[in-house]
Design a protein around this motif. Structure first.
Motif, PDB file in Angstrom:
ATOM      1  N   GLU A 433     -19.708  55.362 -37.661  1.00 59.41           N
ATOM      2  CA  GLU A 433     -20.520  54.397 -36.905  1.00 59.41           C
ATOM      3  C   GLU A 433     -20.542  53.044 -37.601  1.00 59.41           C
ATOM      4  OE1 GLU A 433     -24.081  55.451 -34.968  1.00 59.41           O
ATOM      5  OE2 GLU A 433     -23.605  57.585 -34.789  1.00 59.41           O
ATOM      6  N   THR A 434     -20.570  53.080 -38.930  1.00 53.51           N
ATOM      7  CA  THR A 434     -20.564  51.829 -39.684  1.00 53.51           C
ATOM      8  C   THR A 434     -19.173  51.208 -39.682  1.00 53.51           C
ATOM      9  OG1 THR A 434     -22.186  52.860 -41.112  1.00 53.51           O
ATOM     10  CG2 THR A 434     -21.195  50.809 -41.903  1.00 53.51           C
ATOM     11  N   ALA A 435     -18.181  52.010 -40.069  1.00 52.28           N
ATOM     12  CA  ALA A 435     -16.832  51.459 -40.238  1.00 52.28           C
ATOM     13  C   ALA A 435     -16.304  50.895 -38.921  1.00 52.28           C
ATOM     14  CB  ALA A 435     -15.893  52.535 -40.768  1.00 52.28           C
ATOM     15  N   ALA A 436     -16.671  51.527 -37.802  1.00 52.32           N
ATOM     16  CA  ALA A 436     -16.163  51.091 -36.505  1.00 52.32           C
ATOM     17  C   ALA A 436     -17.060  50.036 -35.863  1.00 52.32           C
ATOM     18  CB  ALA A 436     -16.026  52.292 -35.571  1.00 52.32           C
ATOM     19  N   ASP A 437     -18.131  49.675 -36.551  1.00 52.19           N
ATOM     20  CA  ASP A 437     -19.101  48.721 -36.010  1.00 52.19           C
ATOM     21  C   ASP A 437     -19.448  49.077 -34.563  1.00 52.19           C
ATOM     22  OD1 ASP A 437     -20.752  46.515 -35.582  1.00 52.19           O
ATOM     23  OD2 ASP A 437     -19.067  45.215 -35.012  1.00 52.19           O
ATOM     24  N   THR A 635      -8.190  75.309 -46.020  1.00 49.82           N
ATOM     25  CA  THR A 635      -9.075  74.173 -46.279  1.00 49.82           C
ATOM     26  C   THR A 635      -9.452  73.600 -44.912  1.00 49.82           C
ATOM     27  OG1 THR A 635      -7.300  72.559 -46.338  1.00 49.82           O
ATOM     28  CG2 THR A 635      -7.866  73.658 -48.420  1.00 49.82           C
ATOM     29  N   PHE A 636     -10.567  72.903 -44.866  1.00 52.75           N
ATOM     30  CA  PHE A 636     -11.069  72.429 -43.575  1.00 52.75           C
ATOM     31  C   PHE A 636     -11.370  70.929 -43.570  1.00 52.75           C
ATOM     32  CE2 PHE A 636     -11.919  76.968 -43.688  1.00 52.75           C
ATOM     33  CZ  PHE A 636     -11.336  77.371 -42.492  1.00 52.75           C
ATOM     34  N   PRO A 637     -10.336  70.105 -43.539  1.00 46.71           N
ATOM     35  CA  PRO A 637     -10.586  68.675 -43.353  1.00 46.71           C
ATOM     36  C   PRO A 637     -11.261  68.463 -41.994  1.00 46.71           C
ATOM     37  CG  PRO A 637      -8.261  69.096 -43.854  1.00 46.71           C
ATOM     38  CD  PRO A 637      -8.909  70.417 -43.559  1.00 46.71           C
ATOM     39  N   ALA A 638     -12.083  67.441 -41.921  1.00 55.05           N
ATOM     40  CA  ALA A 638     -12.752  67.146 -40.654  1.00 55.05           C
ATOM     41  C   ALA A 638     -12.971  65.657 -40.574  1.00 55.05           C
ATOM     42  CB  ALA A 638     -14.082  67.888 -40.569  1.00 55.05           C
ATOM     43  N   GLY A 639     -13.184  65.182 -39.365  1.00 56.94           N
ATOM     44  CA  GLY A 639     -13.389  63.749 -39.254  1.00 56.94           C
ATOM     45  C   GLY A 639     -13.954  63.351 -37.913  1.00 56.94           C
ATOM     46  N   ALA A 640     -14.234  62.069 -37.830  1.00 56.82           N
ATOM     47  CA  ALA A 640     -14.731  61.475 -36.593  1.00 56.82           C
ATOM     48  C   ALA A 640     -13.960  60.181 -36.365  1.00 56.82           C
ATOM     49  CB  ALA A 640     -16.228  61.192 -36.701  1.00 56.82           C
ATOM     50  N   ILE A 656      -4.618  49.312 -27.129  1.00 57.52           N
ATOM     51  CA  ILE A 656      -5.590  49.781 -28.113  1.00 57.52           C
ATOM     52  C   ILE A 656      -6.016  48.597 -28.951  1.00 57.52           C
ATOM     53  CG2 ILE A 656      -5.958  51.358 -30.042  1.00 57.52           C
ATOM     54  CD1 ILE A 656      -4.267  53.337 -28.640  1.00 57.52           C
ATOM     55  N   GLU A 657      -7.292  48.299 -28.873  1.00 60.53           N
ATOM     56  CA  GLU A 657      -7.794  47.099 -29.531  1.00 60.53           C
ATOM     57  C   GLU A 657      -8.333  47.388 -30.918  1.00 60.53           C
ATOM     58  OE1 GLU A 657      -7.636  43.920 -28.165  1.00 60.53           O
ATOM     59  OE2 GLU A 657      -6.290  45.023 -26.827  1.00 60.53           O
ATOM     60  N   LYS A 658      -8.803  48.600 -31.107  1.00 60.54           N
ATOM     61  CA  LYS A 658      -9.462  48.910 -32.377  1.00 60.54           C
ATOM     62  C   LYS A 658      -9.409  50.415 -32.556  1.00 60.54           C
ATOM     63  CE  LYS A 658     -14.120  47.930 -34.339  1.00 60.54           C
ATOM     64  NZ  LYS A 658     -13.843  47.346 -35.643  1.00 60.54           N
ATOM     65  N   PHE A 659      -9.078  50.842 -33.759  1.00 56.63           N
ATOM     66  CA  PHE A 659      -9.050  52.288 -34.000  1.00 56.63           C
ATOM     67  C   PHE A 659      -9.597  52.543 -35.395  1.00 56.63           C
ATOM     68  CE2 PHE A 659      -8.077  56.568 -34.489  1.00 56.63           C
ATOM     69  CZ  PHE A 659      -7.744  57.101 -33.254  1.00 56.63           C
ATOM     70  N   THR A 660     -10.616  53.371 -35.466  1.00 60.53           N
ATOM     71  CA  THR A 660     -11.249  53.637 -36.760  1.00 60.53           C
ATOM     72  C   THR A 660     -11.309  55.139 -37.005  1.00 60.53           C
ATOM     73  OG1 THR A 660     -12.641  51.726 -36.275  1.00 60.53           O
ATOM     74  CG2 THR A 660     -13.233  53.053 -38.196  1.00 60.53           C
ATOM     75  N   ALA A 661     -10.923  55.510 -38.211  1.00 62.89           N
ATOM     76  CA  ALA A 661     -10.922  56.924 -38.580  1.00 62.89           C
ATOM     77  C   ALA A 661     -11.825  57.125 -39.783  1.00 62.89           C
ATOM     78  CB  ALA A 661      -9.496  57.358 -38.937  1.00 62.89           C
ATOM     79  N   ALA A 662     -12.751  58.066 -39.652  1.00 61.37           N
ATOM     80  CA  ALA A 662     -13.532  58.493 -40.819  1.00 61.37           C
ATOM     81  C   ALA A 662     -13.174  59.949 -41.070  1.00 61.37           C
ATOM     82  CB  ALA A 662     -15.024  58.348 -40.546  1.00 61.37           C
ATOM     83  N   VAL A 718       0.498  49.865 -31.517  1.00 64.49           N
ATOM     84  CA  VAL A 718      -0.640  50.376 -32.290  1.00 64.49           C
ATOM     85  C   VAL A 718      -1.376  49.211 -32.945  1.00 64.49           C
ATOM     86  CG1 VAL A 718       0.504  52.584 -32.699  1.00 64.49           C
ATOM     87  CG2 VAL A 718       0.739  50.757 -34.384  1.00 64.49           C
ATOM     88  N   PRO A 719      -2.680  49.384 -33.155  1.00 68.66           N
ATOM     89  CA  PRO A 719      -3.458  48.296 -33.754  1.00 68.66           C
ATOM     90  C   PRO A 719      -3.445  48.414 -35.287  1.00 68.66           C
ATOM     91  CG  PRO A 719      -4.907  50.094 -33.185  1.00 68.66           C
ATOM     92  CD  PRO A 719      -3.514  50.544 -32.813  1.00 68.66           C
ATOM     93  N   PHE A 720      -4.091  47.500 -35.948  1.00 67.85           N
ATOM     94  CA  PHE A 720      -4.391  47.714 -37.360  1.00 67.85           C
ATOM     95  C   PHE A 720      -5.513  48.750 -37.418  1.00 67.85           C
ATOM     96  CE2 PHE A 720      -2.264  43.650 -37.550  1.00 67.85           C
ATOM     97  CZ  PHE A 720      -1.454  43.838 -38.656  1.00 67.85           C
ATOM     98  N   TYR A 721      -5.353  49.738 -38.269  1.00 70.69           N
ATOM     99  CA  TYR A 721      -6.332  50.818 -38.296  1.00 70.69           C
ATOM    100  C   TYR A 721      -7.416  50.552 -39.328  1.00 70.69           C
ATOM    101  CZ  TYR A 721      -2.280  53.224 -36.279  1.00 70.69           C
ATOM    102  OH  TYR A 721      -1.205  53.578 -35.520  1.00 70.69           O
ATOM    103  N   GLY A 722      -8.599  51.013 -39.004  1.00 72.98           N
ATOM    104  CA  GLY A 722      -9.644  51.083 -40.010  1.00 72.98           C
ATOM    105  C   GLY A 722      -9.721  52.529 -40.485  1.00 72.98           C
ATOM    106  N   VAL A 723      -9.578  52.740 -41.768  1.00 72.02           N
ATOM    107  CA  VAL A 723      -9.583  54.102 -42.289  1.00 72.02           C
ATOM    108  C   VAL A 723     -10.628  54.205 -43.393  1.00 72.02           C
ATOM    109  CG1 VAL A 723      -8.224  55.864 -43.465  1.00 72.02           C
ATOM    110  CG2 VAL A 723      -7.142  54.415 -41.758  1.00 72.02           C
TER     111      VAL A 723
END
Ligand SMILES: Cc1cc2nc3c(=O)[nH]c(=O)nc-3n(C[C@H](O)[C@H](O)[C@H](O)COP(=O)(O)OP(=O)(O)OC[C@H]3O[C@@H](n4cnc5c(N)ncnc54)[C@H](O)[C@@H]3O)c2cc1C
Lengths: 786, 263
Positions: A433-437, A635-640, A656-662, A718-723
Motif C-alpha cells: 500500500e505504501t510502495a504503490a502509493d 518454502t512459501f514465498p508470498a506477496g502482494a 500498464i502505467e504502474k506496477f508495484t510488487a511487494a 512494460v513499465p518501470f517496476y516498483g519492487v
C-alpha cells in the motif's frame, strides 16, 4: 547500510561480463571435429496414421550419412514421464509411449517422423524433402471438453480414452462441498482460460553428441537446466546406456523458464546417432522448430466457485479444471496441474473447505509442461480473479476482503496438503500500500480520465511453494525423482575455492550469489570463490534448477558443505595455534584462539591442508567436502502486487502505467539479483496477461507459429517496476532462511493486470465481469461493446 | 535456403538485364525475401541486388515540388531525408519495424511486395503517388491489385516513386501486437483538390481507398464528418489479433485521428 560484499550485498553479476561481451559458451558454440548435422522431418498435420515412410531416395542424396525413422527406435525406450499421478479412484494415470521418432501415428504438428544425418544441414534438409510420406490424416483432437466425451477420437489408440487422469484434492465428499455452497450467503463463479504459452528462451534448444569408440564414452552437450536428470533419464529409461560412460554438459544456457528442464527426443536422438553414425551429431533448433517442439506452458480451462458467508468470510472453494497435456507426456507434465497446482488452491486465505478437480487431457498439440511458475500461476489466477469478482459483486474493497481472509497464524495446515511454515500477509500488504502509493490512486485516475482514458487498479496476492521437497513425501505423491541437491566445496591450497553445485545457472546469477554465501561464511573476498556447474563429470549428482529451488535447496547443501570445511579447517588451525579446537574462532578469514591475539590466516590453514608437514596426524589431508541436502518442506514465498493500467476506450488498448510488487522472499543474499528476477517474472506475466497467445485452429495447425503472430513482451510494453522485498519472514527450515524468488513475478502479475483492466472498464461504466488472457485490444473492445 | 547465384549490378540497365534470366529475382533490403528463402518458400535461380545502384537511392525534391524517393532507398534514409520535404512520409518510414529493419528494408521492396499489413502501400496510395519503373510510370490507383499482387510485370523494377506533397498528411498506425506491422493503418493526405484516405492492414483485398470518408471529408474537413460512417466488416481481415468488426471499427478511429492530426 547496504553491504558491499557477502550476504545482503548487491554484488554485480560477474557472469554478465562474458554474456554481454560475446564471450559466453553456448551449446551452439560447441563444434566437434567431423560433426554431422541432423535435420528432423516433422509432421505438418496434427493427427495422422503413418502408412509408410520411404527414405530410399533420401539415402542416396549428396552428403547423407544415415536416415532414421521410428523403426530404428523400436527396440529403444521412449521418453519417460517423471511423475506418476494417481487418479481419484486410485488408478495410475494413463501413460502412453512417447517414441523418439513417431511410430504408427503422428500426434501433433512438429512431431518428428524421420531424421536425416548429413555432412551439412542444408544437405540434410534437401534429403528430408526427398522422403516420401504416406500419412492418412485423422480428425484432430483439439477441444479438451469434447476430447473427454465417450466416443471421441483417440489421440492414443491403446488408451481407453483421452483422459490421462481424473484427479482430486481436498474435500472428497461432494455432499459436504455442496452443502457449503448451498448454505453460503454469496457464491461467485467464474469460467476462465489460462492461455497456452510458448516459453521462447532467447537461445533455442541445441544438442551436440559425441561417441568415443576407444573408451566407449558418450558426451552430450545440451541446452538443459539439469544435466544429471537428463543423463539419468536418457541412460536408464531411453537408451539403456551405462551412466558412468555418459557425460552430459549443459554449458552456458540462454534462458530456460522451465522448458529446458525436460528430456527431449532430439538430445536422445543425437546421442544414439553419434554411435550409430560413428560421428559427432549436432542439432540446432530453428525458432520455427522451437515453436512446435519445445514443451508449451499453461493451457487450463477452469470453472471456479467461491462461497462466502454473510460476513464475507471465505467458506468454500471448488474448482474444475481441464488441463491440456498435449499429445505426449513431457517429463514433469503430469505433476503441474496436480501437485504444483491443486496444492496451491488455498492461496493466502483460510478457506476451510476446498475441492480441486482436474481432468488432464491428451490432445493433438505440442506437449505441455512446466513453465515459469508451473501450476502455481494457474492456481493464483483462478483464486485471485474469483476473489476480485466477489469483491465487485459484494461492493467491498478488494484489499479489505483479502485481508479479512488472510492466513495469520503459522504454521498453517491448508485443506490441500501443504503446511505454510511462515509468512506475514498483512505486513506484506502494508508494504504494498505504501510502495504503490495506493492513497494517490484516485488522483491518478482523475488525471487519466481528464485525458480521455480509463484507469484501473488491480490487486493480487499470491503464495507459492518453492524448492519442492522432501523427497520421501514427493515420492509418495508419485515423483519418480529425488528432489534434494548437492554441493562440493573444494578449497584449493592457496585458499581459493571451487564450489561444484548441482544447481544450474541459466540467467539466475548463481555464479555471483552463491560465492557471496561461501565468502561470507569464511570471511574472504567473493572473488576467491568460483562456482562450477552444468557438467556431470565435474559436479556431484544434483537435480538442477527449476521451481525457484536453487538457493533454498542447493544453496543449503553448499552451506552444509562449507560448514564441514570450516569444521575441518578449525582442527588444522587448532593444531597450528597449539590450541584446543573448541577455542578456535573464524572471522574475516582469520582463525584465532578465543581471548588471545594468536591467529592464523585462512590461506595458511588451506596451504597446510595440502602441504601437511606440521599437521594433526588424526586429520586427513586436503580440504574438500560434499553435502547433500533434502529439505524438510517447501518454502512459501508470498506477496502482494498492484497494477495500474490505462485503457483507451476507443481502441481497447491497455497500457500498464504502474506496477508495484511487494514480496516476502525471506532472507535475501543479493537484492539486485532478486530485483532482476522479479522484473523478469513480471515481464513474463505481463506477456501472458496482455500479449502472448499460443493458438491452434480446429485442425491442429499452430496459428501463432512465429514471432509474427506470437507476441512477446518488449521493453516498451512494460513499465518501470516498483519492487519492495523488505517484508521478510525467513524460511524456518533451511539454514539461510531463504525462500526463492525466480517465479514470483510470473505468478503474481497476470491476475493483477487483468483485475486492473476490469477495474478500469467498470469505472468507465462498462459492466464487464471477465476477459480471457491475453487481454488484447480486440478482446477489450469486444467486451466493452457486447 | 536453396542455392542461387548472386549479382550486384551498378546500373538499372544491368539489373534489368540480369533479371531477364529465368527465375531471377530482385533483392532489395532482403527483409521479406531472405526470411522467405530461409524457410525454403522460394527458390530463385539468381538474386539481383539493387543496393549497388546509386541512381535508385536517395530522396530529392523535383522542380514541381514533388518528392521523389529512389526505389532502393532504405526506410531509415527516408525517415531522415524526407523529414523536411515530406514529414508525414518520413514519419511513416520511422514507424516501420525496428532500426535493423529500417536500415536495410527499402521502399521499392515494400511497395513491390504489397503486404496487406505494410505501411508504405498506404502512404503511396494515400498520396496518389506515381510508381516509376524501368519501363513505365504507374499511378498508385492502378498499381496495388490485391494481397501481395501489383501491376509489376516479371523482372520489372521500381526505380523510384514520385509523391505530390499534400498540404497536410498523417499516418495513423495501430500496431499488430506481435509483428508490429499495421493491424490497421490509415494514411490521410489533404490536397488543395481533395482528401485521399488509404487504409492498410484491414482488408482481405489489401490496401484500399476509403472513398466514403474522402467524400465526407471533402464536404467538411473535421473529425465529426466521419461520425456516421461505418465500413463494412464483411471483407475485413479477421484473425488472432482482431476480428473483422474490430478492424472495421479501428479504420474509423484511425481515420478520425488522422484528421485530428491534420487540423
Ligand atoms: C521484423 C520486421 C518488421 C517489419 N515491420 C514492418 C512494418 O512495421 N511495416 C512495414 O511496412 N513493413 C515492415 N517490415 C517489412 C519491411 O518493411 C521490408 O523491408 C519490406 O517489406 C521489403 O523491403 P525489402 O527492401 O527488404 O525487400 P526484399 O525483402 O528484398 O524484397 C521483397 C520483394 O520485393 C521485390 N523487390 C525488392 N526491391 C524491388 C524493387 N525495387 N522493384 C521491384 N521489386 C523489388 C523482391 O524481389 C521481393 O519479391 C518488417 C520486416 C521485418 C523483418
Amino acid at each position: 547500510m547496504p553491504k558491499d560484499s557477502g550476504i545482503g550485498a548487491s554484488s554485480k553479476r560477474r557472469e554478465d561480463v562474458r554474456f554481454l561481451t560475446g564471450a559466453g559458451n553456448y551449446t551452439d558454440d560447441i563444434n566437434a571435429a567431423g560433426q554431422a548435422y541432423v535435420y528432423f522431418l516433422r509432421s505438418d498435420i496434427a493427427h495422422g496414421r503413418i502408412n509408410s515412410v520411404d527414405t530410399s531416395a533420401a539415402e542416396g542424396m549428396p552428403g547423407v550419412v544415415k536416415v532414421f525413422t521410428g523403426k530404428d527406435f523400436e527396440g529403444v525406450g521412449g521418453m519417460p514421464c517423471g511423475w506418476e499421478v494417481t487418479d481419484k479412484h486410485g488408478a495410475p494415470m494413463q501413460e502412453p509411449p512417447h517414441p523418439i521418432l513417431a511410430q504408427g501415428k503422428v500426434r501433433h504438428v512438429g512431431d518428428p517422423i524421420a531424421a536425416v544425418v548429413a555432412d551439412s544441414l542444408e544437405q540434410a534438409r534437401d534429403a528430408a524433402e526427398a522422403i516420401d510420406l504416406d500419412i492418412e490424416e485423422l480428425p484432430a483432437v483439439m477441444d479438451m471438453k469434447a476430447a473427454a466425451q465417450d466416443g471421441a477420437t483417440l489421440v492414443h489408440d491403446d488408451l481407453k480414452n483421452n483422459i490421462c487422469y481424473d484427479w482430486q484434492l481436498g474435500e472428497a465428499d461432494d455432499a459436504k462441498v455442496n452443502e457449503v455452497f448451498a448454505n453460503a450467503a454469496h457464491v461467485t463463479t467464474l469460467d476462465l482460460v489460462n492461455n497456452r504459452l510458448v516459453a521462447n528462451p532467447m537461445e533455442p534448444r541445441v544438442a551436440v553428441a559425441e561417441y568415443n569408440r576407444g573408451t566407449e564414452e558418450y558426451t552430450l552437450y545440451t541446452t538443459s537446466q539439469n544435466p544429471h536428470v537428463i543423463r539419468l533419464l536418457m541412460c536408464a529409461f531411453v537408451l539403456g546406456l551405462p551412466e558412468h560412460k555418459v557425460r552430459v554438459v549443459a554449458p552456458d544456457v540462454g534462458g530456460g523458464f522451465g522448458t529446458k528442464i525436460f528430456h527431449y527426443a532430439e538430445e536422445a536422438f543425437c546421442t544414439f546417432a553419434a554411435k550409430a553414425c560413428n560421428r559427432p551429431v549436432k542439432w540446432s533448433a530453428s525458432r520455427s522448430e522451437a515453436f512446435m517442439s519445445d514443451a508449451h506452458g499453461r493451457d487450463h480451462v477452469s470453472k471456479i466457485e467461491l462461497a462466502l458467508d454473510a460476513d464475507n468470510n471465505f467458506v468454500g472453494l471448488r474448482t474444475n479444471t481441464y488441463a491440456n497435456l498435449g499429445a505426449y507426456l513431457s517429463t514433469f507434465s503430469s505433476s503441474v496441474p496436480t501437485w504444483l497446482h491443486g496444492t496451491l488452491m488455498a492461496g493466502n486465505y483460510t478457506t476451510p473447505v476446498i475441492q480441486v478437480n482436474v481432468k488432464a487431457m491428451f490432445t493433438n498439440t505440442v506437449p505441455v509442461d512446466a513453465y515459469r511458475g508451473a501450476g502455481r500461476p494457474e492456481a493464483t489466477y483462478q483464486i485471485e480473479r474469483v476473489v476480485d469478482k466477489a469483491a465487485r459483486e459484494l461492493g467491498v474493497d478488494p484489499i479489505a476482503l483479502r485481508r479479512q481472509n488472510f492466513v495469520t497464524q503459522f504454521p498453517y495446515d491448508t485443506p490441500v496438503a501443504l503446511t505454510y511454515d511462515t509468512g506475514d500477509y498483512n505486513g506484506t500488504m502494508d508494504k504494498l500500500e505504501t510502495a504503490a502509493d495506493l492513497a494517490g490512486f484516485a488522483a491518478r485516475r482523475a488525471e487519466s480520465e481528464a485525458s480521455g482514458k480509463l484507469r484501473g487498479l488491480g490487486i493480487n496476492c499470491y503464495i507459492e511453494a518453492c524448492g519442492i521437497a522432501p523427497s520421501n513425501i514427493v515420492g509418495m505423491l508419485g515423483a519418480r525423482a529425488g528432489l534434494y541437491d548437492a554441493a562440493t566445496v573444494r578449497v584449493n591450497a592457496t585458499g581459493s575455492i571451487s564450489v561444484m553445485v548441482g544447481a544450474h545457472s541459466h540467467g539466475q546469477g548463481h555464479e555471483t550469489a552463491f560465492p557471496q554465501v561461501v565468502a561470507d561464511m569464511i570471511g574472504i573476498d567473493e572473488s576467491m570463490v568460483e562456482i562450477v556447474h552444468g557438467d556431470t563429470s565435474k559436479i556431484p549428482f544434483g537435480m538442477g534448477t527449476y521451481g525457484s529451488r536453487s538457493l533454498a535447496v542447493c544453496g543449503s547443501a553448499m552451506v552444509k558443505a562449507t560448514e564441514k570445511v570450516i569444521e575441518k579447517a578449525k582442527k588444522i588451525a587448532a593444531h597450528l595455534l597449539e590450541a584446543s579446537e573448541a577455542d578456535i574462532e573464524l572471522k574475516d578469514g582469520q582463525f584465532s584462539v578465543a581471548g588471545t591475539d594468536k591467529s592464523v590466516a585462512w590461506g595458511d590453514v588451506t596451504l597446510t591442508a595440502y602441504v601437511p608437514h606440521n599437521y594433526p596426524l588424526e586429520v586427513e589431508p586436503g580440504l574438500e567436502e560434499t553435502a547433500f541436502y533434502d529439505p524438510a518442506n517447501f518454502t512459501f514465498p508470498a506477496g502482494a502486487y498492484a497494477c495500474e493500467v490505462e485503457v483507451d476506450p476507443e481502441t481497447g488498448q491497455v497500457s500498464i502505467e504502474k506496477f508495484t510488487a511487494a514480496d516476502d522472499f525471506g532472507n535475501i543474499v543479493n537484492p539486485m539479483i532478486v530485483d532482476g528476477q522479479v522484473h523478469g517474472g513480471i515481464g513474463q506475466g505481463i506477456g501472458q496477461a496482455l500479449l502472448e497467445n499460443c493458438a491452434y485452429d480446429e485442425n491442429g495447425q499452430l496459428l501463432s507459429a512465429s514471432f509474427m503472430d506470437y507476441a512477446m513482451p518488449r521493453a516498451d510494453d512494460v513499465p518501470f517496476y516498483g519492487v519492495d522485498h523488505s517484508s521478510q519472514t525467513p524460511c524456518t527450515h533451511n539454514p539461510l532462511g531463504v525462500k526463492g524468488c525466480g517465479e514470483a513475478g510470473a505468478i503474481g502479475s497476470p491476475p493483477a493486470v487483468v483485475n486492473a483492466v476490469l477495474d478500469a472498464l467498470n469505472s468507465g461504466g462498462k459492466a464487464v465481469d471477465h476477459i480471457d488472457m491475453p487481454v488484447s485490444p480486440s478482446r477489450v473492445w469486444a467486451a466493452m461493446n457486447s | 535456403m536453396y542455392n542461387f547465384e548472386f549479382e550486384k549490378p551498378s546500373t538499372i540497365a544491368d539489373a534489368v538485364a540480369a533479371l531477364g534470366a529465368e527465375d531471377a529475382q530482385a533483392l532489395g533490403g532482403g527483409q521479406t525475401l531472405i526470411p522467405t528463402l530461409k524457410q525454403r518458400l522460394a527458390a530463385p535461380s539468381a538474386l539481383v541486388s539493387l543496393s549497388g545502384i546509386a541512381e535508385m537511392k536517395g530522396v530529392c525534391v523535383d522542380d514541381d515540388g514533388s518528392v521523389s524517393i529512389g526505389g532502393a532507398t532504405t526506410h531509415a534514409t527516408v525517415e531522415a531525408e524526407a523529414a523536411d520535404s515530406y514529414p508525414a512520409m518520413a514519419a511513416l518510414a520511422g514507424q516501420i519495424g525496428d532500426p535493423a529493419v529500417r536500415n536495410r528494408g527499402t521502399i521499392g521492396g515494400s511497395v513491390a511486395n504489397n503486404d496487406p499489413a505494410a505501411c508504405y502501400p498506404a502512404g503511396v496510395l494515400g498520396s496518389g503517388a506515381t510508381i516509376i519503373t524501368n519501363s513505365r510510370q504507374i499511378g498508385a490507383d492502378d498499381f496495388f491489385e490485391g494481397l501481395f499482387t501489383t501491376a509489376l510485370e516479371e523482372g520489372e523494377i521500381i526505380t523510384s516513386i514520385r509523391f505530390p506533397v499534400p498540404q497536410a498528411a498523417s499516418y495513423q498506425k495501430f500496431l499488430q501486437p506481435a509483428s508490429r506491422f499495421a493491424l490497421v493503418g490509415v494514411y490521410l493526405a489533404r490536397f488543395a483538390d481533395g482528401v485521399r484516405v488509404a487504409v492498410t492492414g484491414a482488408s482481405e483485398d489489401g490496401v484500399f481507398r476509403w472513398s466514403e470518408a474522402e467524400e465526407a471529408l471533402n464536404k467538411e474537413f473535421r473529425p465529426d464528418a466521419l461520425m456516421d460512417l461505418r465500413i463494412n466488416p464483411a471483407n475485413m481481415i479477421g484473425d488472432l489479433h482482431g476480428s473483422k468488426d474490430y478492424r472495421a471499427h479501428l479504420v474509423g478511429v484511425m481515420t478520425k485521428r488522422a484528421v485530428e492530426a491534420c487540423m
